[in-house]
Design an enzyme around this catalytic site. Structure first.
Site, PDB file in Angstrom:
ATOM      1  N   ASP A 208       0.834  -1.188   0.000  1.00  0.00           N
ATOM      2  CA  ASP A 208       0.000   0.000   0.000  1.00  0.00           C
ATOM      3  C   ASP A 208       0.878   1.251   0.000  1.00  0.00           C
ATOM      4  O   ASP A 208       1.896   1.316   0.693  1.00  0.00           O
ATOM      5  CB  ASP A 208      -0.895  -0.019   1.248  1.00  0.00           C
ATOM      6  CG  ASP A 208      -1.887   1.115   1.284  1.00  0.00           C
ATOM      7  OD1 ASP A 208      -2.777   1.141   0.422  1.00  0.00           O
ATOM      8  OD2 ASP A 208      -1.774   1.958   2.190  1.00  0.00           O
ATOM      9  N   GLU A 277       1.606  -0.223  -4.967  1.00  0.00           N
ATOM     10  CA  GLU A 277       0.653   0.803  -5.377  1.00  0.00           C
ATOM     11  C   GLU A 277       1.382   2.139  -5.444  1.00  0.00           C
ATOM     12  O   GLU A 277       1.897   2.616  -4.433  1.00  0.00           O
ATOM     13  CB  GLU A 277      -0.495   0.896  -4.367  1.00  0.00           C
ATOM     14  CG  GLU A 277      -1.474   2.018  -4.671  1.00  0.00           C
ATOM     15  CD  GLU A 277      -2.344   2.381  -3.477  1.00  0.00           C
ATOM     16  OE1 GLU A 277      -3.534   2.676  -3.696  1.00  0.00           O
ATOM     17  OE2 GLU A 277      -1.843   2.398  -2.330  1.00  0.00           O
TER      18      GLU A 277
END
Length: 549
Positions: A208, A277
């Site tokens: 993330d 990401e």
């Protein structure tokens, strides 16, 4: 169902893989509390395997106060009781591997919850052993924050702490303090949590906000974002975060060395993978290239370039060509939907009547692009974004920016399994954590299983088509010149060359085959039936043609 031995899958299984994202809160509830759990995921793995995908990606299930639905972690090495136990996780892993599915878990390591023991200790004084584990800074002489950095969730990116009499940095919620990755002890501790899950057998990690780990040590202010004089490129976002050029609060050069450490740990295990990401505005594709090139950092990354409203040939070609030009020997992972954006069918359709057609062609398009792909739960049913009332919202981002922005809950509503059951079979309890829209229930898995031409059947057939052609797994990609209404490219590997021509417009289009292609032989593509007449491809509205070159 065919069972695949893990030993039969190549070590670079991630290259060209199809990954199915599971949002645990909304997949399947087995306890009646209206919230999905790990046992529910285990019970529904058969559906995922039936799609023909290679892996699942689980959004966070770690111990958390749930201020940001699990992206605020208070224990990286345990399962939140809401979702079950470590034993439940181990059982899920065993069943996934039995079905030939790899398991990727979400690692949220740029920040923790403010309830994490590390932060509780860090904020207790300026001299404790973890005093430098988070990003602390003195106020300016006038008492204001150290820099002009902003939080993505609104307001300043700094919060005052009265105990330490300092500010701490948070890129997201106030309750999500940023870790100080400039401290080697923080890096070591984070890698230890990764090792914990590697030792339990997980096959990979989705990282993330992977470019948010480091901040500028000099604490320099971000400059304003400069747009073209005509306003081109300016976001219509209601969030002032987009008004800054984020040069100093993320994407720092020190991140490269940490990613190398992360990759070295994964490489010490067999067949592990990572996908990052990258949210870096107009620089995202360049950052992606930097993080994946060289075979010593991340295996692959994805950006938000295909997670926006644009669904036209010119834009998609521009994005893909940029990747082909900048990602030398790295790898990209594409998605049209995930847990953070409006579902792509809603973004792409112009009328409800074309819902299935757009759902099908978007599946075909992403399955033929060069890269790995992520599918988000429910997109195989053609689900649209749910319309929710303010009182139903649970997303702090949506609540903060309502009514200008409705948040992310509309794409996080429960998965629909059985159309005639209460809550579409998601739970036997009286309530669900988010409502189940009636229009979603009508498109439940059991309803689509009965239809040969359903969106679900199309996804299965399209994934099977992709896996049956080596050129689509990791072959080269070359674009052909067209008008701006058509997207045409060739995928090639070894002796196989496949031509694809997409018409994403709402009008019929013709495409004259270049003579240099020589003879072409049309290939049956699931769900579409365009025609070739005398060297001219005849495409209906929202249509695609495929041929062997």
């Amino acid at each position: 169902m065919l069972m695949i031995s893990q030993a039969d899958i190549r070590s670079d299984w991630w290259r060209g893989a199809v990954i199915y994202q599971v949002y645990p809160r909304s997949f399947q509830d087995t306890t009646g509390d209206g919230i999905g759990d790990i046992k529910g995921i285990t019970g529904r793995l058969g559906h995922i395997a039936s799609l023909g995908v290679d892996a699942i990606w689980l959004s966070p299930f770690f111990t958390s106060p749930m201020a940001d639905m699990g992206y605020d972690v208070s224990d990286y090495c345990n399962v939140d009781p809401m979702f079950g136990t470590l034993a439940d996780f181990d059982e899920m892993m065993t069943e996934a591997h039995r079905l030939g599915l790899k398991v990727i878990i979400d690692q949220v390591i740029s920040h923790t919850s403010d309830q994490h023991p590390w932060f509780i200790e860090s904020r207790s004084s300026r001299t404790n052993p973890k005093a430098d584990w988070f990003v602390w800074a003195d106020p300016k002489p006038d008492g204001t924050a150290p820099t002009n950095w902003l939080s993505i969730f609104g307001g300043p990116g700094w919060e005052w702490d009265g105990v330490r009499k300092q500010y701490y940095m948070h890129n997201f919620l106030i309750s999500q303090p940023d870790l100080n990755f400039h401290n080697p002890d923080v890096q070591d501790a984070m890698l230890d949590t990764v090792k914990f899950w590697l030792d339990r057998g997980v096959d990979g990690f989705r990282l993330d906000t992977v470019n948010y780990y480091f901040h500028d040590k000099q604490l320099r202010n971000n400059p304003p974002m400069v747009y073209d004089t005509d306003g081109a490129g300016m976001e219509t976002d209601t969030n002032p975060y987009s008004m800054q050029n984020h040069l100093y609060d993320k994407t720092q050069p020190e991140n490269i060395d940490f990613l190398k450490r992360f990759r070295a740990l994964l490489d010490s295990y067999e067949g592990r993978a990572s996908v990052g990401e990258v949210g870096d505005g107009p620089r995202s594709l360049n950052t992606l290239a930097l993080y994946t090139t060289g075979n010593d950092k991340l295996h692959m990354c994805y950006t938000f370039d295909l997670l926006g409203p644009a669904f036209d040939a010119g834009y998609i070609r521009k994005v893909m060509q940029t990747v082909l030009d900048t990602v030398v020997n790295g790898w990209v992972c594409w998605a049209f939907s995930n847990h953070d954006v409006i579902r792509h069918v809603t973004r792409f359709i112009e009328s409800p009547q074309e819902q299935d057609r757009v759902a099908k062609i978007s599946a075909t398009l992403i399955a033929t692009l060069r890269g790995s792909i992520c599918l988000y739960q429910g997109e195989e049913l053609g689900l649209t974004e749910a319309e929710l009332a303010f009182e139903d919202l649970r997303d702090p981002y949506g609540i903060r920016f309502w009514p200008a922005f409705k948040g992310r809950d509309g794409c996080r509503t429960p998965m629909v399994w059985e159309s005639a059951k209460p809550h579409a079979g998601f739970t036997e309890g009286a309530r669900t954590w988010l409502p189940v829209p009636k229009e979603h229930a009508a498109r439940a898995v059991d309803a689509q299983e009965k239809l040969a031409d359903s969106v679900l059947a199309h996804y299965r057939a399209t994934i099977a088509f992709r896996k049956s052609h080596a050129a689509l797994i990791d072959g080269d990609m070359t674009f052909l010149d067209t008008n701006q209404d058509l997207l045409a490219f060739v995928r090639e590997k070894g002796g196989e060359k496949l031509l694809f021509v997409f018409n994403l417009t709402r009008e019929p289009q013709n495409f004259t085959l270049p003579k240099r292609l020589g003879d072409v032989m049309p290939v049956n593509l699931p769900g579409f039936s365009s025609k070739l007449e005398g060297g001219i491809v005849k495409l209906d509205a929202i249509d695609v043609f495929c041929a062997r070159v």
